[in-house]
Design an enzyme around this catalytic site. Structure first.
Site, PDB file in Angstrom:
ATOM      1  CG  HIS A 288      -0.322   0.302   2.514  1.00 58.69           C
ATOM      2  ND1 HIS A 288       0.429  -0.628   3.213  1.00 58.69           N
ATOM      3  CD2 HIS A 288      -0.308   1.431   3.273  1.00 58.69           C
ATOM      4  CE1 HIS A 288       0.867  -0.090   4.337  1.00 58.69           C
ATOM      5  NE2 HIS A 288       0.438   1.155   4.400  1.00 58.69           N
ATOM      6  CE  LYS A 292       4.359   6.997   3.532  1.00 65.03           C
ATOM      7  NZ  LYS A 292       3.843   6.740   4.894  1.00 65.03           N
TER       8      LYS A 292
END
Length: 431
Positions: A288, A292
């Protein structure tokens, strides 16, 4: 509490267990290139040079493509900028073994890639040592070629570009002279001769742009390795590799993805979702936060409040996750769920501001798992929180209508077990 009792729609979900292996390698390469921001696309160039040299050496097409793929991810053991910078200190930098060992461990734990783990372990080993090490001939050749391509990429950056950004002829000549000087000791002789010939041509230098390399990589002929149909557990292992690369970027997010995955799986089970949905949510938890990796480390590590620009960088990571995952997993619902993990029921979340019934149950589950786990971990601006602190914050989020109350009730009933699962430093078994 079963999912059918929860006040949200649960549309029929067709979970496609497919992964594009070529795209997975490029995905990991792009992620790794985000670590070394001063030498962007290093993995792309190493893979391309290794592939070109292997072709010129008349290796099989399968081996050419494998060494290309391994070149893309050869630095998967590099976690942070400081590790990457050490590799740029000199031709034979100290402390290379740490990232080679870590990369070897990552591939060894990923069954589809485990046969090539030795090539990563020895990709900084001088040829006069490597030739006597008892590993397969194929991995020995892969390691030697990746090492050569890696150091060519290092050498070319020692010389200034011309006014148009091109590598000068003088720089090209110096690179060829330097690898020739080290032929037979640092590098394998035949590989050096072939690489020198390639580097004498403008084509290889002009082709080192990452968009050229990706275009070439996406149009390679089919080979058995890249066309294989992976099983669910093999797909999970690739997702775990991606998660480990993400989580290693910051000591504050170590094991975050793995723990979110475990929390998602347990929540899904207690909500009565079938085993396939439980596995799909576990997979979503693992990947998920892949977006990042594009978030600058200085923002992730900032000890104080983020300013508006910094917060925008944080906000974009869920969108980056969605599109990155689509390249690897196609139109799988995993991409949608991962992209929704910061959406909130009252519409205050990001990036799309979804609200209410527009947020499906799996997205609600991962949102709660993500918040719960993050609160149990230390962050640059605070320490880890106690169970009471975590539950009080989450109750507030639920009472404000941001997080799903009935999914949260599952945590409430077993809060101590969920807390222990979240803070444990290794995968947790929980009947």
């Amino acid at each position: 509490m079963r999912w059918s009792e929860i006040g949200c729609t649960m549309k029929s979900v067709n979970i496609e267990w497919n992964v594009n292996l070529r795209q997975a390698f490029f995905c990991i390469a792009r992620a790794l290139d985000s670590v070394g921001v001063d030498d962007i696309n290093h993995g792309h160039r190493v893979g391309y040079m290794a592939y070109s040299c292997a072709q010129a050496m008349e290796w099989s097409e399968e081996e050419c493509q494998l060494v290309f793929a391994l070149g893309l991810i050869h630095d998967c053991g590099v976690a942070q900028k400081r590790d990457f910078y050490r590799l740029l200190e000199n031709m034979q930098p100290d402390n290379t073994q740490q990232h080679c060992v870590r990369g070897n461990e990552l591939l060894s734990n990923c069954p589809p890639l485990a046969p090539f783990a030795d090539a990563i372990l020895y990709h900084h080993t001088p040829w006069d040592e490597l030739k006597n090490i008892a590993i397969s001939d194929r991995n020995k050749r892969f390691a030697a070629l990746i090492f050569l391509a890696d150091r060519v990429d290092y050498l070319k950056e020692l010389y200034p570009r011309d006014e148009y950004g091109n590598v000068t002829q003088e720089a090209r000549n110096q690179v060829c002279l330097e690898i020739g000087r080290l032929s037979g000791s640092l590098f394998e002789r035949d590989l050096v001769r072939t690489m020198q010939h390639l580097l004498s041509k403008e084509f290889i230098w002009f082709s080192m742009e990452h968009h050229h390399i990706e275009a070439m990589g996406h149009n390679l002929p089919s080979t058995p390795f890249f066309e294989q149909k992976l099983g669910v557990e093999e797909i999970m292992s690739i997702a775990m590799l991606m998660a480990n690369v993400v989580d290693a970027k910051s000591q504050f997010t170590f094991q975050h993805s793995q723990k979110v995955a475990e929390l998602c799986q347990h929540l899904a089970k207690e909500l009565g979702l079938n085993v396939e949905m439980q596995k799909a949510l576990y997979l979503t938890g693992l990947v998920h936060d892949i977006g990042k990796l594009h978030t600058p480390e200085e923002i992730l590590h900032k000890p104080g409040k983020l300013n508006e620009s910094e917060y925008l960088c944080i906000q974009r990571h869920s969108t980056d996750s969605r599109y990155t995952l689509q390249m690897v997993f196609g139109q799988s619902v995993v991409c949608e769920w991962a992209g929704n993990h910061h959406e909130r029921l009252d519409g205050s979340g990001y990036p799309r501001g979804l609200q209410g019934a527009a947020i499906d149950l799996p997205s609600r589950i991962i949102a709660i798992a993500d918040v719960f786990q993050a609160l149990t971990q230390a962050r640059p601006y605070r320490g880890s929180m106690s169970l009471n602190e975590v539950m009080n914050i989450m109750r507030h989020e639920v009472s404000c209508g941001r997080l799903d109350s009935q999914v949260f009730d599952v945590i409430v009933r077993n809060s101590q077990q969920y807390y222990q699962l979240s803070i444990a430093e290794s995968p947790t078994e929980w009947a």
